[in-house]
Design a protein around this motif. Structure first.
Motif, PDB file in Angstrom:
ATOM      1  N   GLY A 375       0.757  -1.335  -0.070  1.00  0.00           N
ATOM      2  CA  GLY A 375       0.006   0.034   0.072  1.00  0.00           C
ATOM      3  C   GLY A 375       0.890   1.150   0.152  1.00  0.00           C
ATOM      4  O   GLY A 375       1.982   1.359  -0.564  1.00  0.00           O
ATOM      5  N   TRP A 376       0.282   2.403   0.658  1.00  0.00           N
ATOM      6  CA  TRP A 376       0.942   3.503   0.621  1.00  0.00           C
ATOM      7  C   TRP A 376       0.696   4.328   1.769  1.00  0.00           C
ATOM      8  O   TRP A 376      -0.338   4.062   2.530  1.00  0.00           O
ATOM      9  N   MET A 377       1.892   5.070   2.295  1.00  0.00           N
ATOM     10  CA  MET A 377       1.635   5.769   3.542  1.00  0.00           C
ATOM     11  C   MET A 377       1.847   6.830   3.258  1.00  0.00           C
ATOM     12  O   MET A 377       2.742   7.711   2.631  1.00  0.00           O
ATOM     13  N   GLY A 378       0.990   8.009   3.996  1.00  0.00           N
ATOM     14  CA  GLY A 378       0.734   9.185   3.613  1.00  0.00           C
ATOM     15  C   GLY A 378       0.915  10.252   4.645  1.00  0.00           C
ATOM     16  O   GLY A 378       0.523   9.909   5.857  1.00  0.00           O
ATOM     17  N   SER A 379       1.687  11.307   4.929  1.00  0.00           N
ATOM     18  CA  SER A 379       1.801  12.316   5.753  1.00  0.00           C
ATOM     19  C   SER A 379       1.151  13.520   5.429  1.00  0.00           C
ATOM     20  O   SER A 379       1.720  13.843   4.331  1.00  0.00           O
ATOM     21  N   ILE A 380       0.457  13.949   6.272  1.00  0.00           N
ATOM     22  CA  ILE A 380      -0.480  15.314   5.944  1.00  0.00           C
ATOM     23  C   ILE A 380      -0.254  16.193   6.799  1.00  0.00           C
ATOM     24  O   ILE A 380      -0.308  16.121   8.139  1.00  0.00           O
ATOM     25  N   VAL A 381       0.110  17.555   6.213  1.00  0.00           N
ATOM     26  CA  VAL A 381       0.245  18.627   7.155  1.00  0.00           C
ATOM     27  C   VAL A 381      -0.422  19.709   6.816  1.00  0.00           C
ATOM     28  O   VAL A 381      -0.873  20.095   5.661  1.00  0.00           O
ATOM     29  N   ASP A 382      -1.027  20.104   7.805  1.00  0.00           N
ATOM     30  CA  ASP A 382      -2.167  21.359   7.749  1.00  0.00           C
ATOM     31  C   ASP A 382      -1.213  22.840   7.529  1.00  0.00           C
ATOM     32  O   ASP A 382      -0.656  23.118   8.379  1.00  0.00           O
ATOM     33  N   ILE A 383      -1.560  23.201   6.105  1.00  0.00           N
ATOM     34  CA  ILE A 383      -0.957  24.549   5.772  1.00  0.00           C
ATOM     35  C   ILE A 383      -2.077  25.728   5.735  1.00  0.00           C
ATOM     36  O   ILE A 383      -1.616  26.611   5.178  1.00  0.00           O
ATOM     37  N   SER A 384      -3.060  25.260   6.311  1.00  0.00           N
ATOM     38  CA  SER A 384      -4.170  26.612   6.223  1.00  0.00           C
ATOM     39  C   SER A 384      -3.384  27.658   7.013  1.00  0.00           C
ATOM     40  O   SER A 384      -3.736  28.852   6.461  1.00  0.00           O
ATOM     41  N   ALA A 385      -2.878  27.727   8.234  1.00  0.00           N
ATOM     42  CA  ALA A 385      -2.397  28.802   8.822  1.00  0.00           C
ATOM     43  C   ALA A 385      -1.312  29.600   8.212  1.00  0.00           C
ATOM     44  O   ALA A 385      -1.443  30.782   7.900  1.00  0.00           O
ATOM     45  N   ARG A 386      -0.627  28.817   7.217  1.00  0.00           N
ATOM     46  CA  ARG A 386       0.497  29.218   6.504  1.00  0.00           C
ATOM     47  C   ARG A 386      -0.146  29.978   5.244  1.00  0.00           C
ATOM     48  O   ARG A 386       0.320  31.061   5.025  1.00  0.00           O
TER      49      ARG A 386
END
Length: 648
Positions: A375-386
């Motif tokens: 499968g696939w492993m994903g890392s998600i970063v919230d950049i809404s503030a930026r």
């Protein structure tokens, strides 16, 4: 509940012994079954032994009775004078010797031997007068029959019990049993087989009376009965129990290893989960079909869905925006094909509560212990503030640029106000001079005089407006005074009379509306701006309507509403509308509502925006009451003085 749980834990820890206990229970049940089978076999063997003994005893008794009857007949047939030769040649004697008899002896009345065959020396001791008995002869133990002769004396016939057994014992009983004839003292008279009795064999004794007095027939089984614990079954059961114990020991060791491994795995899983939960980066795992297989707490907080709602889901995902569903599905197919950028990519997601967020996603292959991608492993970063910070920075830069232009505009407006004072004063002076000249000349044309008076009023009004705007731009405080809201609305409508042609205007003011403390000129400019904004939205709407209403709210304020039946605000709030340089008009500067809000807040009031009574936009502002009006209860929104102005 604690005791049952502790008991369950104890049973779970001791579950390794369950196979051994089951094996012991099985072995015990088999042992009981074998023991019962032994008892049953012994009983059947004894019943068979008794049956065979009784059958053989009847056979021997019949034989003995027949022989005894033959002896009785022989005693009657012998003549008074008999010798050895005559006795030997007698047919019955010859047959008896061939059959069973050992010897035949004829005694006279004094028990002296008259004849004896075969020619052997008889025992010194004369036989007893009993009808039959057992005595010791040269050939071993013998038995005899005795019969009285009619002439006196007796006939004694001896026979060997061993020969009797050989004559009467069937072969199948001889193979099955050791057969014995014993006397009352237990002395063996005759037997077949071994003399010793083996342990474990069964024996049965039956009396042969009256055929042979004090004589018993004894049958002993040849094959000793061995209990089941001396058989191969007992050995197999022992091996079975031993193997079960060994297997249980190995199972216990394996269970301890498994428990230790499970403990380590749980510790590692808890540690990994704690690490994942402590991260602010969202993690998600997907199989090769795109199904969600793992999410951490940060990911769930990011999208607003619980792990139980996400795990096992296939695209489309609930956090994909509906208006970007096609783009999200296209990115998903690209990622599943291995085309995800290594440096990550940006995407827009939708939180469960409806607000949008910008995320940066990094994808990497998920490989198992065998080196196979699963499968696939994903890392998600919230950049809404930026993103918001970047947008604020951009707007700040634009605001600074517009602020610079506004400063320049303020300087220009201040210069214009200064320069316009003299022309406006000149216009007012010339207008006053013209009126006085016409009055001295006797010109009393009312139309011309009214026009000149209106011209003077407008010049004075323009002068006041220029002075107030100049004071506002030079950061001077407003000059509040007692004002009547209906009068302010009337002056605004009079100034905008030309612009309001073709528009139905409704003014709704309750009777007894208290006065407010405000700078009349600045509040008029606020009303003018709001009405003109409404007119700009209504320029293409048939049946255009504008409504100006006022009412008292609370103990300290009056609220003024400006409504229209236009397209409305389309979800925009007052903060967005009053942002500096924000405008919905192509040629607008975005400063009108911002200045209006500054004016209202300078009066300690506030502005609101929403849906009006006419179905379009509604902009409201509040003004403080005069000090003398605050103590009064004031009139509520009763019967309103409503009037309509404008031309169609």
């Amino acid at each position: 509940m604690a005791v049952p749980r502790r008991l369950l834990q104890t049973l779970k820890r001791a579950s390794w012994a369950l196979p051994l206990l089951l094996a012991l229970a099985f072995a015990a049940s088999v042992g009981v079954w074998l023991r019962l089978s032994d008892i049953r076999d012994l009983e059947e063997e004894r019943l068979t032994l008794i049956t065979d003994a009784l059958s053989l005893e009847a056979r021997i008794s019949d034989w003995l009775n027949a022989e005894h009857a033959a002896v009785d007949r022989l005693a009657l047939q012998l003549p008074g004078q008999v010798d050895d030769h005559m006795l030997l040649n007698h047919r019955a004697v010859a047959e008896g010797l061939r059959r069973l008899w050992v010897s035949a002896t004829v005694l006279d009345a004094n028990n002296r031997v008259i004849a004896h065959v075969p020619q052997q020396v008889p025992q010194a001791a004369a036989p007893s007068k009993e009808r039959s008995g057992v005595s010791l002869d040269e050939g071993g133990l013998t038995a005899h029959w005795s019969a009285a002769r009619p002439q006196g004396g007796r006939l004694v016939v001896r026979f060997a019990p061993s020969a009797l057994l050989r004559q009467t014992l069937p072969w199948w009983l001889a193979q099955k049993y050791d057969v014995r004839l014993v006397d009352g003292l237990g002395q063996r008279l005759a037997q077949t087989g071994d003399a010793a009795t083996l342990p474990g064999t069964q024996s049965y004794r039956v009396s042969v009376d009256p055929a042979m007095r004090e004589t018993w027939l004894e049958l002993n089984t040849r094959i000793p009965h061995r209990p089941w614990w001396y058989t191969l079954a007992a050995g197999l059961m022992g091996v079975f129990i031993l193997l079960s114990a060994l297997a249980s020991g190995m199972l216990r060791r394996q269970m301890r290893e498994v428990q230790r491994a499970e403990g380590e795995a749980r510790t590692e899983a808890a540690w990994r989960r704690a690490v994942e939960d402590s991260l602010t980066v969202g993690l998600r795992g997907r199989d090769l079909d795109g199904r969600l297989t793992h999410v951490n707490r940060a990911f769930c907080d990011l999208v607003g869905y619980g792990a139980e709602e996400l795990l096992g889901r296939l695209p489309p995902m609930p956090y994909w925006p509906a208006d970007e569903m096609a783009d999200s599905l296209r990115r998903h197919q690209r990622n599943m094909a291995g085309g995800a950028p290594r440096e990550g990519y940006e995407a827009r997601w939708m939180h469960r509560d409806g607000h949008e967020l910008d995320v940066m996603i990094f994808e990497a292959p998920l490989v198992d212990a065998n080196g196979v991608q699963i499968g696939w492993m994903g890392s998600i970063v919230d950049i809404s503030a930026r993103k918001q910070a970047e947008e604020r920075e951009r707007r700040r830069t634009e605001a600074l640029a517009h602020q610079a232009r506004l400063s320049t505009l303020g300087e220009v407006a201040s210069a214009l106000a200064h320069q316009l004072n003299q022309p406006l004063a000149a216009i007012a002076g010339y207008n006053a001079g013209a009126i006085r000249s016409l009055e001295r000349a006797g010109q009393t044309d009312e139309i011309v005089m009214e026009a000149l008076r209106r011209l003077g009023e407008q010049a004075q009004e323009a002068g006041r407006i220029v002075q107030r705007i100049r004071a506002f731009l030079t950061r001077r405080a407003p000059q509040p005074e007692r004002c009547a809201v209906p009068d302010l609305a009337a002056r605004v409508l009079a100034l905008l009379k030309r612009d309001l042609r073709g528009v139905q205007v409704d003014v709704e003011m309750p009777v007894g509306l208290p006065d407010v403390q405000a700078d009349a000129v600045l509040i008029e400019q606020v009303l003018i701006n709001l009405v003109r904004n409404a007119l700009d939205e209504l320029h293409q709407c048939p049946g255009a309507r504008v409504r100006i209403a006022a009412q008292r709210v609370g103990e300290r304020f009056v609220r003024v509403d400006v409504d229209d039946n236009g397209p409305g605000l389309q979800g925009r709030g007052i903060d967005q509308l009053t942002t500096a340089f924000y405008s919905t008009k192509a040629e607008g500067m975005g400063m009108g509502l911002a200045i209006c809000r500054s004016v209202i807040e300078a009066h300690h009031g506030g502005m609101e925006a929403g849906v009006g009574a006419l179905g379009g936009a509604r902009i409201s502002f509040t003004l403080p009451l005069c000090a003398g009006e605050r103590s009064c209860d004031g009139a509520g929104p009763g019967a309103a003085a409503s009037h309509k102005e404008g031309a169609r």
